[in-house]
Design a protein around this motif. Structure first.
Motif, PDB file in Angstrom:
ATOM      1  N   ALA A   1       0.831  -1.208   0.000  1.00 43.37           N
ATOM      2  CA  ALA A   1       0.000   0.000   0.000  1.00 43.37           C
ATOM      3  C   ALA A   1       0.864   1.256   0.000  1.00 43.37           C
ATOM      4  O   ALA A   1       0.542   2.251  -0.665  1.00 43.37           O
ATOM      5  CB  ALA A   1      -0.929  -0.005   1.213  1.00 43.37           C
ATOM      6  N   GLU A   2       1.969   1.215   0.746  1.00 43.24           N
ATOM      7  CA  GLU A   2       2.876   2.364   0.779  1.00 43.24           C
ATOM      8  C   GLU A   2       3.530   2.579  -0.571  1.00 43.24           C
ATOM      9  O   GLU A   2       3.700   3.724  -1.028  1.00 43.24           O
ATOM     10  CB  GLU A   2       3.937   2.145   1.862  1.00 43.24           C
ATOM     11  CG  GLU A   2       4.872   3.335   2.064  1.00 43.24           C
ATOM     12  CD  GLU A   2       5.897   3.083   3.147  1.00 43.24           C
ATOM     13  OE1 GLU A   2       6.808   3.914   3.299  1.00 43.24           O
ATOM     14  OE2 GLU A   2       5.789   2.043   3.840  1.00 43.24           O
TER      15      GLU A   2
ATOM     16  N   LEU B   1       2.271   1.683  -3.527  1.00 42.95           N
ATOM     17  CA  LEU B   1       1.253   2.195  -4.455  1.00 42.95           C
ATOM     18  C   LEU B   1       0.973   3.671  -4.203  1.00 42.95           C
ATOM     19  O   LEU B   1       0.813   4.455  -5.146  1.00 42.95           O
ATOM     20  CB  LEU B   1      -0.034   1.377  -4.328  1.00 42.95           C
ATOM     21  CG  LEU B   1       0.026  -0.050  -4.877  1.00 42.95           C
ATOM     22  CD1 LEU B   1      -1.280  -0.778  -4.585  1.00 42.95           C
ATOM     23  CD2 LEU B   1       0.313  -0.041  -6.377  1.00 42.95           C
ATOM     24  N   THR B   2       0.926   4.055  -2.933  1.00 44.12           N
ATOM     25  CA  THR B   2       0.717   5.465  -2.605  1.00 44.12           C
ATOM     26  C   THR B   2       1.869   6.317  -3.121  1.00 44.12           C
ATOM     27  O   THR B   2       1.659   7.407  -3.672  1.00 44.12           O
ATOM     28  CB  THR B   2       0.575   5.647  -1.090  1.00 44.12           C
ATOM     29  OG1 THR B   2      -0.526   4.868  -0.618  1.00 44.12           O
ATOM     30  CG2 THR B   2       0.343   7.102  -0.738  1.00 44.12           C
ATOM     31  N   GLY B   3       3.098   5.824  -2.961  1.00 44.03           N
ATOM     32  CA  GLY B   3       4.254   6.557  -3.446  1.00 44.03           C
ATOM     33  C   GLY B   3       4.264   6.708  -4.951  1.00 44.03           C
ATOM     34  O   GLY B   3       4.555   7.789  -5.484  1.00 44.03           O
TER      35      GLY B   3
ATOM     36  N   ALA C   1       1.642   6.609  -6.911  1.00 46.51           N
ATOM     37  CA  ALA C   1       0.549   7.509  -7.277  1.00 46.51           C
ATOM     38  C   ALA C   1       0.924   8.967  -7.030  1.00 46.51           C
ATOM     39  O   ALA C   1       0.652   9.847  -7.854  1.00 46.51           O
ATOM     40  CB  ALA C   1      -0.711   7.139  -6.490  1.00 46.51           C
ATOM     41  N   ALA C   2       1.565   9.244  -5.881  1.00 43.61           N
ATOM     42  CA  ALA C   2       1.969  10.618  -5.576  1.00 43.61           C
ATOM     43  C   ALA C   2       3.033  11.102  -6.560  1.00 43.61           C
ATOM     44  O   ALA C   2       2.971  12.243  -7.050  1.00 43.61           O
ATOM     45  CB  ALA C   2       2.495  10.700  -4.145  1.00 43.61           C
TER      46      ALA C   2
ATOM     47  N   LEU D   1       5.597  11.766   2.422  1.00 41.45           N
ATOM     48  CA  LEU D   1       5.784  10.348   2.124  1.00 41.45           C
ATOM     49  C   LEU D   1       7.215   9.884   2.389  1.00 41.45           C
ATOM     50  O   LEU D   1       7.583   8.785   1.989  1.00 41.45           O
ATOM     51  CB  LEU D   1       5.398  10.064   0.668  1.00 41.45           C
ATOM     52  CG  LEU D   1       3.921  10.283   0.351  1.00 41.45           C
ATOM     53  CD1 LEU D   1       3.651  10.081  -1.134  1.00 41.45           C
ATOM     54  CD2 LEU D   1       3.043   9.329   1.163  1.00 41.45           C
TER      55      LEU D   1
ATOM     56  N   ALA E   1      -1.733  17.106  -1.881  1.00 36.80           N
ATOM     57  CA  ALA E   1      -2.202  16.244  -2.969  1.00 36.80           C
ATOM     58  C   ALA E   1      -3.356  16.891  -3.721  1.00 36.80           C
ATOM     59  O   ALA E   1      -3.412  16.854  -4.960  1.00 36.80           O
ATOM     60  CB  ALA E   1      -2.618  14.883  -2.419  1.00 36.80           C
TER      61      ALA E   1
END
Length: 301
Positions: free
Chosen positions: A180-181, A183-185, A187-188, A258, A277
Motif C-alpha cells: 500500500a505504501e 502504491l501510494t508513493g 501515485a503521488a 511520504l 495532494a
C-alpha cells in the motif's frame, strides 16, 4: 472531382467544417504513444531522469557517508546516511527529486510532446485531416500520462535495485515498504510528474513553440521558486503565505509527507500531505483545461 472539391471545402472551412476523421480517442492515443516511443529524445530524457535520481538520491549520499552511517555525523541536518538509503526508504528516495530537478525534465517532456508540433508544422496535418482539436489534444494528454507513469515506475525500479545493492554491501537487512505504501508513493510521484508535464503542455500551447517554453519553465522551476522559498519567504509574510498555494511547494510537501529527505532541494513540509495532494491535482487539471481551451479557441493552422 466531387471528392476533391469536398476535401478542399473542408480544409477551407476551418475547424467547424466537416472533415474526415483518423479515428477515435483510442486510435489517437495509440498513435501518440508510438510517436513518444520512436523519438530518441524521450528515451534520453528517461535515461537522464533515472541517472539523476540514482546519482543524487543514492550514489552521492552513499559516497559522502564514506561507507557507514557514522561517517555522516557532524553533517548538515537531514543529511542522508546509509540507513536512509536502504529499501525501507524506497518511496521517499524515489520521488524526492520530482518537486524540482526531476520535475524540470517532466516539464521538458510536456513541452516537446505538444510544442514540437508547432515547429514541425504537423498540427496543421493533425487538425485538418485527423480528429477534432480536443480529441487530438486529449490523445496527447493520455500518452503523456502513460509516459510519466512509466518514468515514475522506472525511478522506483532503479531505486529498488540500488538500495538492495547498498544493503548487501553494508550487510544490512532488507525490509521493503508495504504494498500500500508503494502504491501510494507511485501515485503521488505520478501526480507530481503529470502536473509538471501539464505545465509544459500549457507553456507550449501558450507560446506555440519549444525553446521559449522550456526556458521559461526551467527558470521558474530551478530559480524563481527556490528564490521565493529561500530568500523572500523568510523576509516577507505574504510571500510565505503565497508559498502555501504555489505548485512547487505543494509538490515538495506531498513528497515530504511520504518520506522524502528534507535535505533534498524543494522538499519541505509547507502544508499537510492531503492538502498538498489536492493542490497538485488541482494544478494538473487546471493546466490541462487551460491549455485545451487555448488550443480549441485559437487558430493555429
Amino acid at each position: 472531382m466531387s471528392g476533391l472539391f469536398a476535401d478542399l471545402t473542408s480544409v477551407a472551412g476551418g475547424r467547424d467544417a466537416p472533415r474526415p476523421r483518423a479515428g477515435g480517442l483510442g486510435n489517437v492515443t495509440v498513435a501518440e504513444l508510438v510517436k513518444l516511443v520512436r523519438r530518441p529524445a524521450n528515451w534520453l530524457l528517461l535515461a537522464v531522469t533515472v541517472a539523476l535520481s540514482l546519482t543524487f538520491g543514492y550514489l552521492v549520499p552513499y559516497a559522502g557517508d564514506a561507507g557507514g552511517a557514522a561517517g555522516a555525523e557532524g553533517g548538515p541536518p537531514g543529511a542522508p546516511t546509509v540507513a536512509t538509503l536502504l529499501p525501507a526508504e524506497l518511496v521517499g528516495n524515489s520521488i524526492g527529486g520530482l518537486p524540482v530537478f526531476l520535475g524540470a525534465i517532466m516539464l521538458i517532456l510536456g513541452v516537446l510532446t505538444v510544442g514540437a508540433e508547432y515547429g514541425w508544422g504537423t498540427w496543421k496535418t493533425l487538425l485538418t485531416r485527423g480528429p477534432s482539436r480536443l480529441v487530438g489534444y486529449a490523445g496527447k494528454l493520455l500518452a503523456l500520462a502513460v509516459a510519466t507513469l512509466v518514468t515514475v515506475v522506472a525511478l522506483f525500479a532503479a531505486g529498488a535495485v540500488t538500495s538492495a545493492v547498498i544493503a548487501g554491501v553494508e550487510d544490512q537487512p532488507v525490509h521493503w515498504p508495504a504494498p500500500a505504501e508503494l502504491l501510494t508513493g507511485v501515485a503521488a510521484g505520478w501526480l507530481v510528474a503529470a502536473m509538471w508535464a501539464a505545465l509544459g503542455v500549457l507553456l507550449a500551447v501558450l507560446l506555440r513553440g519549444v525553446a521559449l517554453p522550456i526556458g521559461l519553465g526551467l527558470v521558474w522551476l530551478l530559480a524563481v521558486q527556490n528564490l521565493l522559498a529561500s530568500l523572500a519567504a523568510p523576509l516577507l509574510d505574504w510571500v510565505a503565505e503565497l508559498q502555501r498555494w504555489l505548485p512547487g511547494p505543494n509538490a515538495g510537501s506531498l513528497v515530504a509527507a511520504l518520506g522524502a529527505a528534507p535535505a533534498t532541494p524543494g522538499v519541505e513540509q509547507v502544508v499537510g500531505g492531503g492538502r498538498a495532494a489536492l493542490a497538485v491535482a488541482g494544478y494538473l487539471v487546471g493546466f490541462a483545461l487551460l491549455a485545451g481551451a487555448l488550443l480549441r479557441r485559437r487558430d493555429i493552422l
